[in-house]
Enzyme design. Structure first.
Site, short mmCIF file in Angstrom:
data_model
loop_
_atom_site.label_atom_id
_atom_site.label_comp_id
_atom_site.label_asym_id
_atom_site.label_seq_id
_atom_site.Cartn_x
_atom_site.Cartn_y
_atom_site.Cartn_z
N LYS A 22 0.83 -1.21 0.00
CA LYS A 22 0.00 0.00 0.00
C LYS A 22 0.87 1.26 0.00
CE LYS A 22 -1.70 1.64 4.12
NZ LYS A 22 -1.40 3.07 4.26
N ASN A 23 1.90 1.24 0.85
CA ASN A 23 2.69 2.46 1.00
C ASN A 23 3.63 2.71 -0.18
OD1 ASN A 23 1.39 2.93 3.36
ND2 ASN A 23 3.10 2.38 4.70
N ARG A 92 -4.42 10.47 4.95
CA ARG A 92 -3.33 11.45 4.98
C ARG A 92 -2.45 11.35 3.74
NH1 ARG A 92 -1.74 13.91 9.32
NH2 ARG A 92 0.28 13.88 8.31
N CYS A 116 -4.96 12.71 13.99
CA CYS A 116 -4.92 11.32 13.55
C CYS A 116 -4.83 10.47 14.82
CB CYS A 116 -3.69 11.16 12.67
SG CYS A 116 -3.24 9.51 12.26
N ARG A 121 0.76 14.54 13.44
CA ARG A 121 1.51 14.19 12.23
C ARG A 121 1.78 15.46 11.45
NH1 ARG A 121 -0.66 8.52 10.04
NH2 ARG A 121 1.23 8.70 8.82
N PRO A 122 2.87 16.14 11.82
CA PRO A 122 3.18 17.43 11.22
C PRO A 122 3.56 17.31 9.74
CG PRO A 122 4.96 16.71 12.66
CD PRO A 122 3.88 15.69 12.78
N VAL A 123 3.54 18.46 9.05
CA VAL A 123 3.93 18.47 7.63
C VAL A 123 5.11 19.42 7.40
CG1 VAL A 123 1.70 17.79 6.67
CG2 VAL A 123 2.19 20.22 7.08
N ASP A 124 5.75 19.88 8.50
CA ASP A 124 6.83 20.87 8.34
C ASP A 124 7.93 20.40 7.39
OD1 ASP A 124 7.15 19.00 10.52
OD2 ASP A 124 9.02 20.02 11.01
N ASP A 307 4.94 0.39 11.81
CA ASP A 307 3.70 -0.20 11.31
C ASP A 307 3.52 -1.66 11.72
OD1 ASP A 307 2.84 2.12 10.21
OD2 ASP A 307 3.23 1.59 8.13
N ILE A 329 8.59 6.53 16.71
CA ILE A 329 8.20 7.27 15.50
C ILE A 329 6.91 8.07 15.75
CG2 ILE A 329 7.81 7.14 13.01
CD1 ILE A 329 10.52 5.96 13.79
N ARG A 399 -8.59 -0.49 4.98
CA ARG A 399 -7.77 0.57 4.38
C ARG A 399 -6.44 0.00 3.90
NH1 ARG A 399 -6.09 4.60 8.17
NH2 ARG A 399 -4.72 4.83 6.41
C1 UD1 Z 1 4.70 6.69 6.31
C2 UD1 Z 1 3.76 5.52 6.12
C3 UD1 Z 1 3.27 5.05 7.47
C4 UD1 Z 1 4.45 4.75 8.38
C5 UD1 Z 1 5.41 5.92 8.45
C6 UD1 Z 1 6.70 5.63 9.21
C7 UD1 Z 1 2.72 5.89 3.97
C8 UD1 Z 1 1.47 6.21 3.23
N1 UD1 Z 1 2.64 5.94 5.32
O1 UD1 Z 1 3.93 7.73 6.91
O2 UD1 Z 1 2.49 3.88 7.27
O3 UD1 Z 1 3.96 4.52 9.70
O4 UD1 Z 1 5.79 6.32 7.11
O5 UD1 Z 1 7.38 4.56 8.65
O6 UD1 Z 1 3.74 5.54 3.40
N2 UD1 Z 1 7.44 14.14 10.72
C9 UD1 Z 1 7.74 15.45 11.04
N3 UD1 Z 1 7.49 16.41 10.08
C10 UD1 Z 1 6.96 16.11 8.86
C11 UD1 Z 1 6.66 14.76 8.56
C12 UD1 Z 1 6.91 13.81 9.52
O7 UD1 Z 1 8.22 15.74 12.12
O8 UD1 Z 1 6.75 17.01 8.05
C13 UD1 Z 1 7.69 13.09 11.73
C14 UD1 Z 1 6.44 12.29 12.08
O9 UD1 Z 1 5.69 12.94 13.09
C15 UD1 Z 1 7.03 10.99 12.56
C16 UD1 Z 1 8.27 10.84 11.68
O10 UD1 Z 1 8.55 12.13 11.16
O11 UD1 Z 1 7.45 11.10 13.90
C17 UD1 Z 1 8.10 9.87 10.53
O12 UD1 Z 1 6.94 10.20 9.80
P1 UD1 Z 1 6.81 9.93 8.25
O13 UD1 Z 1 7.89 8.99 7.83
O14 UD1 Z 1 6.67 11.22 7.54
O15 UD1 Z 1 5.43 9.18 8.16
P2 UD1 Z 1 4.44 9.22 6.94
O16 UD1 Z 1 5.19 9.48 5.66
O17 UD1 Z 1 3.29 10.09 7.30
#
Ligand code: UD1
Length: 420
Positions: A22-23, A92, A116, A121-124, A307, A329, A399
């Site tokens: 899926k991912n 997301r 969530c 789950r930030p997007v910075d 996961d 994580i 999902r």
């Molecule tokens: C992806 C996977 C999810 C998996 C995760 C970690 C998909 C669709 N989802 O989620 O199943 O659990 O990887 O292996 O592939 N973070 C920040 N800022 C950001 C983005 C992330 O601080 O802008 C932090 C998150 O809070 C978290 C860490 O980085 O602590 C890892 O998150 P991330 O790898 O981005 O997870 P996703 O890509 O959302």
């Protein structure tokens, strides 16, 4: 709303095949926005998240033809540039359209995802990635508005407090493939799904080097072409099935997986005393006894995946002795623990740590799924519990797992879905 009824106690036996990841599929579907030429993705699992991504692309005016496990996508020059709240709040991974839209059209509007069940789950880092390529970003009315034409290659470190980000690495890669000049992503996520996306992009004519390592180098090209792609197998589904074998003291061959992408999982299973044979594209997992207690710390790849944390927590509830599971994580990813305790598990949560005192047997109960992997953990616990359990809100499972109950039933589990 669908529920699953599971009557526990039968050891699972037989052979089961895993679906594509899926991912991997979700970012690849988003990446089809990078070209007007048709792309074909094969062996696509029948999952709710895939349907949501297809809905998102269709709502943008992309032509999407789905025939069984094959999806053909063509994104003309006239597609919409917006991912609306209504879809993003359901999934997301919708934010994966940000990078490709920006790369191809110089603009994108993507709803901010909000909360969530597994915590903030930030997007910075996503924004840091595209800003490094010269995009200007505004947050307004709950949406990210990004603009930038042309994007220009840049160097960016994408590591956050919890390590690299899979999503931000993928988004930045997709934004960079059509940018002018060279982009260097340091602190890149090394997950196999990132590597698979790079393989897809390379097939389209992109120039991506170093995917699978912490430094990815992308030389922008003028345009990309259509491509056909078969995504990698799902290591999380494979790991979940491996736990199903171990928790029921069964013997299961998991075919079509890549054990070399699962070494932390295989090592952990072996440490619990399970017998694990890793072959070419298959894993054989057998167990006769209660698992030994082990300590697990989730880490970015190649470490133990977050996961699979919930599923291994379920396994360790039946262990001999004490286990400590540390979630590094997504710190609040322990909602399943409270439900597992309702099934007789003894888990104490302390911050980002779960301390598990193994019990001889779980007992069946009605439990509530809170998110995708937590639901899988509850199904696994129910397979091991005495009596009939009922897992409410099983839509979370759909999902990310293609008909998990059918796969388990084919291995001898007594499980059925009740609709309505
Ligand atoms: C992806 C996977 C999810 C998996 C995760 C970690 C998909 C669709 N989802 O989620 O199943 O659990 O990887 O292996 O592939 N973070 C920040 N800022 C950001 C983005 C992330 O601080 O802008 C932090 C998150 O809070 C978290 C860490 O980085 O602590 C890892 O998150 P991330 O790898 O981005 O997870 P996703 O890509 O959302």
């Amino acid at each position: 709303m669908d529920r699953l009824l599971v009557y526990g106690g039968s050891p699972l036996r037989g052979v089961v095949a895993v679906a594509s990841a899926k991912n991997a599929v979700l970012p690849i579907l988003a990446a089809t926005l990078l070209t007007e030429e048709p792309c074909t993705i094969t062996n696509v699992p029948l999952l709710e998240d895939v349907s949501t991504m297809v809905r998102l692309l269709s709502s943008m005016g992309v032509s999407v033809a789905r025939q069984g496990r094959r999806i053909a996508v063509a994104a003309s020059d006239r597609v919409g540039k917006e991912a609306p709240y209504d879809i993003v709040r359901k999934m997301r991974a919708s934010y994966y359209v940000l990078g490709p839209l920006l790369a191809r059209f110089g603009e994108a509007r993507v709803s901010l995802p909000g909360g969530c069940a597994i915590g903030p789950r930030p997007v910075d880092l996503h924004l840091k990635g595209i800003e490094a390529l010269g995009a200007r970003v505004r947050i307004e009315h709950g949406y990210i508005h990004a603009r930038g034409r042309p994007l220009r290659g840049g160097t960016v470190l994408l590591e956050g407090p919890n390590g690299p980000s899979v999503g931000a690495t993928a988004n930045t890669m997709m934004a960079a493939v059509l940018a002018r000049g060279t982009t260097v992503i340091d602190g890149a996520a090394c997950e196999p799904e990132v590597t698979d996306l790079a393989r897809f992009l390379t097939g389209m004519g992109a120039n991506v080097e170093g995917a699978g390592t912490p430094t990815i180098r992308i030389r922008g090209v003028r345009r990309l072409r259509g491509v056909a792609h078969r995504p990698i197998p799902d290591r999380i589904e494979a790991g979940t099935l491996a736990v199903a074998a171990a928790i029921t003291r069964g013997r299961v061959e998991i075919s079509g997986c890549r054990p070399e992408q699962m070494t932390a999982v295989v090592d952990t299973l072996r440490a619990t005393g399970a017998d694990v044979e890793a072959g070419r594209k298959k894993l054989l997992v057998a167990s006769e006894d209660r698992p030994l207690g082990v300590n697990i710390s989730t880490r970015p790849y190649p470490g133990f995946p977050t996961d699979l944390q919930a599923q291994f927590t379920a396994l360790l509830t039946t262990g001999r002795g004490t286990s400590v599971v540390t979630e590094n994580i997504f710190e609040s990813r322990f909602l399943h623990a409270l439900e597992l305790n309702r099934m007789g598990a003894r888990i104490d949560i302390n911050g980002n740590m779960a301390v598990i005192q193994g019990v001889e047997r779980l007992s069946s109960a009605q439990v509530m799924a809170s998110d995708l992997r937590a639901s899988a953990a509850l199904v696994l616990a129910a397979l091991a519990a005495r009596g009939q359990s009922e897992i409410l809100r099983s839509y979370h499972l759909d999902r990310g797992y293609e008909q998990l109950e059918r796969k388990l039933a084919a291995l001898g589990a007594r499980v059925k879905r009740v609709t309505g």
